[in-house]
Write an enzyme that holds these catalytic residues in place. Structure first.
Site, PDB file in Angstrom:
ATOM      1  N   CYS A 120      46.271  36.554  39.119  1.00  0.00           N
ATOM      2  CA  CYS A 120      46.533  36.730  40.548  1.00  0.00           C
ATOM      3  C   CYS A 120      47.983  37.045  40.889  1.00  0.00           C
ATOM      4  CB  CYS A 120      46.043  35.502  41.308  1.00  0.00           C
ATOM      5  SG  CYS A 120      44.291  35.220  40.997  1.00  0.00           S
TER       6      CYS A 120
ATOM      7  N   HIS B  76      51.128  31.936  48.687  1.00  0.00           N
ATOM      8  CA  HIS B  76      49.967  32.379  47.902  1.00  0.00           C
ATOM      9  C   HIS B  76      48.713  31.858  48.615  1.00  0.00           C
ATOM     10  CE1 HIS B  76      47.712  33.854  44.586  1.00  0.00           C
ATOM     11  NE2 HIS B  76      47.338  32.662  44.167  1.00  0.00           N
TER      12      HIS B  76
ATOM     13  N   GLU C  61      51.605  24.146  46.410  1.00  0.00           N
ATOM     14  CA  GLU C  61      52.552  25.106  46.978  1.00  0.00           C
ATOM     15  C   GLU C  61      53.360  24.476  48.109  1.00  0.00           C
ATOM     16  OE1 GLU C  61      50.796  28.814  48.227  1.00  0.00           O
ATOM     17  OE2 GLU C  61      52.740  29.846  48.169  1.00  0.00           O
TER      18      GLU C  61
ATOM     19  N   LYS D  51      45.589  35.007  53.676  1.00  0.00           N
ATOM     20  CA  LYS D  51      44.309  35.270  52.995  1.00  0.00           C
ATOM     21  C   LYS D  51      43.108  35.052  53.915  1.00  0.00           C
ATOM     22  CE  LYS D  51      45.712  35.015  48.168  1.00  0.00           C
ATOM     23  NZ  LYS D  51      47.182  34.926  48.233  1.00  0.00           N
TER      24      LYS D  51
ATOM     25  N   HIS E 284      41.216  36.619  49.155  1.00  0.00           N
ATOM     26  CA  HIS E 284      42.123  36.620  48.005  1.00  0.00           C
ATOM     27  C   HIS E 284      41.793  37.847  47.160  1.00  0.00           C
ATOM     28  CE1 HIS E 284      44.534  35.697  44.706  1.00  0.00           C
ATOM     29  NE2 HIS E 284      44.068  34.527  44.325  1.00  0.00           N
TER      30      HIS E 284
ATOM     31  N   PHE F 156      46.038  32.192  37.301  1.00  0.00           N
ATOM     32  CA  PHE F 156      45.526  31.604  36.063  1.00  0.00           C
ATOM     33  C   PHE F 156      46.495  31.919  34.925  1.00  0.00           C
ATOM     34  CE2 PHE F 156      40.661  31.586  37.011  1.00  0.00           C
ATOM     35  CZ  PHE F 156      40.868  30.601  37.949  1.00  0.00           C
TER      36      PHE F 156
END
Lengths: 399, 268
Positions: A165, A294, A305, A323, A328, A387
């Site tokens: 991502c 994010h 975060e 998002k 996403h 990831f």
């Protein structure tokens, strides 16, 4: 930009999201607080999900000479080129610099694997894939940058980055480094990622998908809505693009070295990426006017975060995730959100998280839940985490 | 463009009949015969057992070369990484594609899904090395090694910090293997440090013209050349052979059909 050269001009940018092709529907959606997520209507997907699907994508045609590249991801890339004069801006840059001096650096998590899924369903009685399946030009990661390089008539290096991502943000950082090192004078950079069964069923298996439209930073957030999107920027040295007002000021990256799919609980890697981006831009945290998080909408990511951003910025800088509008977009998200950062700078806007009445009371950052006018907004940080413990932060500003 | 460059401070290798850089030097230098043999891919000793159990063959392949290349590095946790691979984790991708088409219903393994990302070996490597340093994973079909070298040397130029390049590729399972034939599993890793420094000097220049045909070497068309042509990571073999022999070399690695990376190796 220490570590990657001087600030670079963003001389063109565009995006395709669930809100539609080009910047206009994205800008209008952000200002009007209308998102693009809808109940999933693609076949053979997990039940009960919302997705950010780009309407009409299946009808996009590639030029006949490049038909071998046809797959959902390259259709999305093709659609992106048509927006906001992007292809014309690249053509003009090609005239200025020469085709060999422009790189194509793009991020994607799944490239054209949706095409492989379709080919798999057409296997013969012996299990063989159909003869018309073009692995090298659809499935392989090279598919995306090689398509855009050919489509735009460029001769510089093509790179396909795939860091889950963070791919789209990392591609912009790498493109800047190629210009900084003198390998090229300009770069088409960003990310393109498309909906496919592997992704939706995979995130469903990890139990990370929301049952409704994703609501990052909400106390009762319940996961991700996956979207598909393209985000593209054209980077050049500022002196080569005197009319460009937007700048890429800094970039930073790090690794968690902690776990494959869970972020470090205290956000050590996220903090390192943000600090590196600030250092590369030569900026103190107080110089940032908005942090585009994010903010995937999962329990773990958003809590991590918040802690990481608070360690650097305290509660002095408004933060939000966009998002809720786009979903996403995985390997494209970092690029799309860099483009959203550019829109926020142009419009003087801090977009509040969509669909929230209040931010998670546990959060300590200044989470915007309504749009705020920010007429003096000069510098925006955009975060991406993924990831494999991959982290990347970009800083955009006005020149 | 001006040339990018760095010093080679460590080398890792794992391939058929090439069980590590140190063990393979005589065969690569032409001092001993090379004999094809299945590569034995060890479990990554640096990883804690819980993580080690989750690693696939492709991850172990990459980590074996990365481990050897950094074995003598005192600063392993501070080294940036570039992982270059065309095929990704074919066994996992094939297994997921099969599961997606199971008439009895779709049930993917969560571990397989998070291991399917192209940067899975990088993720495990940074856990193994305890490293917070930046990492990038990329792929460019047959030209993945050239793309990786360009990214690694660019990172070195940008930040003047050591960079580990790890190129690896393993064959795909059926039916993907028919669409993408790949020779035996192969991994090569180079630890690159800023110049000036110790170790052979490697420079690279992007050239927007097709790679010239390879010059006639001392052993044209031998078995190792065939190996190099069959696996994207094995395209490192001409460079590794020059390094093993301690001889200078000029090499051209294609980077798309109409461009290449011109490499120059100067022994120390």
């Amino acid at each position: 930009m220490a570590g990657a050269g001087a600030p670079l001009a963003i001389s063109a940018c565009t995006a395709v999201t669930a809100l539609g092709p080009g910047l206009a529907p994205l800008r209008a959606g952000l200002l009007g607080r209308r998102g693009g997520l809808r109940p999933c209507d693609l076949p053979d997907m997990p039940e009960g999900l919302w997705i950010g699907r780009v309407r009409g994508l299946e009808a996009v045609a590639l030029p006949p000479a490049l038909a071998g590249f046809a797959c959902r991801n390259n259709r999305l890339a093709e659609l992106a080129l048509a927006g906001d004069g992007f292809a014309a801006a690249v053509a003009a840059a090609r005239e200025r610099h020469g085709a060999a001096r422009i790189a194509v650096v793009l991020g994607t998590s799944t490239a054209g694997i949706e095409e492989t899924e379709r080919a798999w369903a057409r296997r013969g009685p012996d299990g063989a894939l159909p003869a018309d399946f073009d692995y090298a030009r659809t499935h392989d990661l090279q598919s995306l940058p090689r398509y855009l390089r050919a489509r735009l008539g460029l001769r510089g290096p093509a790179l396909a980055l795939s860091t889950a991502c963070t791919s789209g943000a990392r591609a912009i950082m790498e493109a800047a480094a190629l210009i900084g090192a003198g390998v090229v004078d300009a770069a088409v950079a960003g990310g393109v990622d498309t909906l496919c069964r592997m992704t939706l069923h995979g995130f469903a298996a990890l139990e990370l998908l929301s049952r409704g439209p994703t609501r990052p930073c909400a106390a009762d957030r319940d996961g991700i809505s996956i979207g598909e999107a393209a985000g593209l920027v054209l980077l050049e040295r500022p002196e080569a693009a005197p009319g460009a007002a937007l700048r890429l000021l800094g970039a930073g990256a790090s690794s968690d070295g902690h776990h494959m799919s869970s972020p470090h609980p205290e956000g050590e890697g996220a903090v390192a990426a943000m600090r590196m981006a600030l250092a590369s831009a030569g900026l103190a945290p107080a110089a940032i006017g908005y942090v585009n998080l994010h903010g995937t909408g999962t329990r773990a990511n958003d809590a991590m975060e918040d802690r990481a951003v608070h360690r650097i910025f305290g509660d002095g800088v408004p933060c939000s995730s966009t998002k809720g509008w786009t979903g996403h977009a995985l390997g494209a998200s970092g690029a799309v959100e860099a483009v959203i950062a550019a829109l926020c700078l142009e419009a003087g806007l801090v977009p509040g998280c969509l669909g929230l009445e209040a931010a998670d009371p546990e959060f300590r950052c200044d989470i915007a839940i309504a749009n705020r006018a920010a007429p003096g907004l000069n510098r925006v940080m955009s975060n991406s985490f993924g990831f494999g413990g991959s982290n990347c932060s970009l800083i955009l500003g006005r020149g | 463009m001006s040339a990018l460059g760095g010093r080679i401070a460590g080398i890792g290798l794992l391939g058929p009949g090439l069980p590590g850089w140190a063990a393979s030097r005589p065969a690569l230098a032409g001092e001993a015969p090379w004999q094809a043999a299945e590569p034995v891919i060890p479990p990554p000793a640096l990883l804690p057992p819980t993580e080690r159990r989750r690693t696939s063959l492709a991850i172990r392949l990459a980590l074996a070369a990365a481990t050897e290349a950094t074995a003598a590095a005192p600063d392993r946790a501070g080294i940036e990484t570039v992982f270059a691979c065309s095929n990704g984790d074919g066994a996992i991708i094939g297994s997921i594609l099969t599961a997606l088409h199971d008439p009895a219903g779709v049930a993917l393994s969560p571990t397989q899904f998070h291991n399917s990302v192209h940067n899975a070996p990088a993720g495990y490597w940074h856990i193994a090395a305890g490293s917070p340093a930046p990492s990038v994973s990329l792929g460019l079909h047959d030209d993945s090694l050239a793309a990786g070298l360009l990214a690694a040397l660019t990172a070195l130029a940008a930040r003047r910090r050591p960079v580990l390049l790890c190129a690896y590729d393993a064959p795909l399972p059926p039916p993907l293997d028919a669409a993408r034939p790949t020779g035996p599993a192969f991994a090569a890793a180079l630890l690159l440090r800023p110049d000036p420094g110790a170790g052979p000097l490697l420079t690279a220049r992007f050239q927007a013209e097709p790679a010239p045909p390879p010059p006639t070497g001392d052993a044209p068309g031998d078995a190792l050349d065939a190996l190099a042509a069959a696996n994207p990571a094995a395209r490192a073999l001409p460079l590794l052979r020059a390094l093993a022999a301690g001889r200078p070399a000029r090499l051209a690695l294609p980077l798309a059909e109409d461009a290449h990376l011109a490499l120059e190796l100067t022994p120390c």
